[in-house]
Write a protein that holds these residues in place. Structure first.
Motif, PDB file in Angstrom:
ATOM      1  N   TRP A  14       0.838  -1.038   0.010  1.00  0.00           N
ATOM      2  CA  TRP A  14      -0.040  -0.076  -0.160  1.00  0.00           C
ATOM      3  C   TRP A  14       0.864   1.387   0.093  1.00  0.00           C
ATOM      4  CZ3 TRP A  14      -5.105  -0.508  -0.457  1.00  0.00           C
ATOM      5  CH2 TRP A  14      -5.735  -1.746  -0.107  1.00  0.00           C
ATOM      6  N   ARG A  15       0.447   2.171  -0.746  1.00  0.00           N
ATOM      7  CA  ARG A  15       1.108   3.540  -0.478  1.00  0.00           C
ATOM      8  C   ARG A  15       0.263   4.776  -0.465  1.00  0.00           C
ATOM      9  NH1 ARG A  15       1.606   6.385  -5.477  1.00  0.00           N
ATOM     10  NH2 ARG A  15       0.670   5.204  -7.102  1.00  0.00           N
ATOM     11  N   LYS A  16       0.495   5.824   0.200  1.00  0.00           N
ATOM     12  CA  LYS A  16      -0.112   7.068   0.106  1.00  0.00           C
ATOM     13  C   LYS A  16       0.106   8.115  -1.131  1.00  0.00           C
ATOM     14  CE  LYS A  16      -0.161   7.303   5.244  1.00  0.00           C
ATOM     15  NZ  LYS A  16      -0.057   7.866   6.355  1.00  0.00           N
ATOM     16  N   SER A  17      -0.510   9.035  -1.384  1.00  0.00           N
ATOM     17  CA  SER A  17      -0.057  10.105  -2.015  1.00  0.00           C
ATOM     18  C   SER A  17       1.148  10.946  -1.499  1.00  0.00           C
ATOM     19  CB  SER A  17      -1.185  10.965  -2.395  1.00  0.00           C
ATOM     20  OG  SER A  17      -0.770  12.006  -3.006  1.00  0.00           O
ATOM     21  N   SER A  20       0.026  13.675   0.827  1.00  0.00           N
ATOM     22  CA  SER A  20      -0.694  13.560   1.936  1.00  0.00           C
ATOM     23  C   SER A  20       0.107  14.043   3.298  1.00  0.00           C
ATOM     24  CB  SER A  20      -0.770  12.061   2.125  1.00  0.00           C
ATOM     25  OG  SER A  20       0.422  11.438   2.447  1.00  0.00           O
ATOM     26  N   CYS A  27      -6.170  10.106   4.804  1.00  0.00           N
ATOM     27  CA  CYS A  27      -5.500   9.786   3.667  1.00  0.00           C
ATOM     28  C   CYS A  27      -5.823   8.541   2.971  1.00  0.00           C
ATOM     29  CB  CYS A  27      -4.052   9.615   3.823  1.00  0.00           C
ATOM     30  SG  CYS A  27      -3.126  11.214   4.444  1.00  0.00           S
ATOM     31  N   LEU A  28      -5.809   8.358   1.856  1.00  0.00           N
ATOM     32  CA  LEU A  28      -6.336   7.140   1.151  1.00  0.00           C
ATOM     33  C   LEU A  28      -5.033   6.612   0.654  1.00  0.00           C
ATOM     34  CD1 LEU A  28      -9.145   8.352  -1.365  1.00  0.00           C
ATOM     35  CD2 LEU A  28      -9.327   7.338   0.924  1.00  0.00           C
ATOM     36  N   GLU A  29      -5.130   5.249   0.817  1.00  0.00           N
ATOM     37  CA  GLU A  29      -4.039   4.404   0.550  1.00  0.00           C
ATOM     38  C   GLU A  29      -4.436   3.541  -0.697  1.00  0.00           C
ATOM     39  OE1 GLU A  29      -1.296   3.573   4.187  1.00  0.00           O
ATOM     40  OE2 GLU A  29      -3.041   2.386   4.019  1.00  0.00           O
ATOM     41  N   ASP A  42      -8.535   3.419   3.703  1.00  0.00           N
ATOM     42  CA  ASP A  42      -8.619   4.722   4.243  1.00  0.00           C
ATOM     43  C   ASP A  42      -7.431   4.250   5.472  1.00  0.00           C
ATOM     44  OD1 ASP A  42      -8.573   6.604   6.644  1.00  0.00           O
ATOM     45  OD2 ASP A  42     -10.527   6.450   6.967  1.00  0.00           O
ATOM     46  N   SER A  43      -6.270   5.108   5.310  1.00  0.00           N
ATOM     47  CA  SER A  43      -4.870   4.883   6.000  1.00  0.00           C
ATOM     48  C   SER A  43      -5.298   4.870   7.461  1.00  0.00           C
ATOM     49  CB  SER A  43      -3.970   6.219   5.741  1.00  0.00           C
ATOM     50  OG  SER A  43      -4.380   7.248   6.090  1.00  0.00           O
TER      51      SER A  43
END
Length: 67
Positions: A14-17, A20, A27-29, A42-43
């Protein structure tokens, strides 16, 4: 009735923008470990549910919101 495939998201990367920040906010991942779909979560609740979008729909969304 069409069956919905299951995806094993436990080993996904998984990665975040990069936008963020590091403040632990909302944050979304996403993970790009699957060629035809893009799971999104949802992070703050990494073990919670994920929404799974067809890859073409995700690309259209990202292109629509890109600044």
């Amino acid at each position: 009735m069409r069956s919905i495939p299951e995806y094993d998201l436990d080993a996904a990367a998984w990665r975040k923008s990069s936008y963020s920040g590091g403040d632990g906010g909302n944050c979304l991942e996403v993970t790009h470990d699957f060629p035809t779909v893009v799971p999104v979560r949802d992070s703050k609740t990494p073990h919670g549910p994920a929404l799974i979008f067809p890859a073409s729909v995700w690309v259209a969304f990202v292109n629509a919101v890109r600044i």
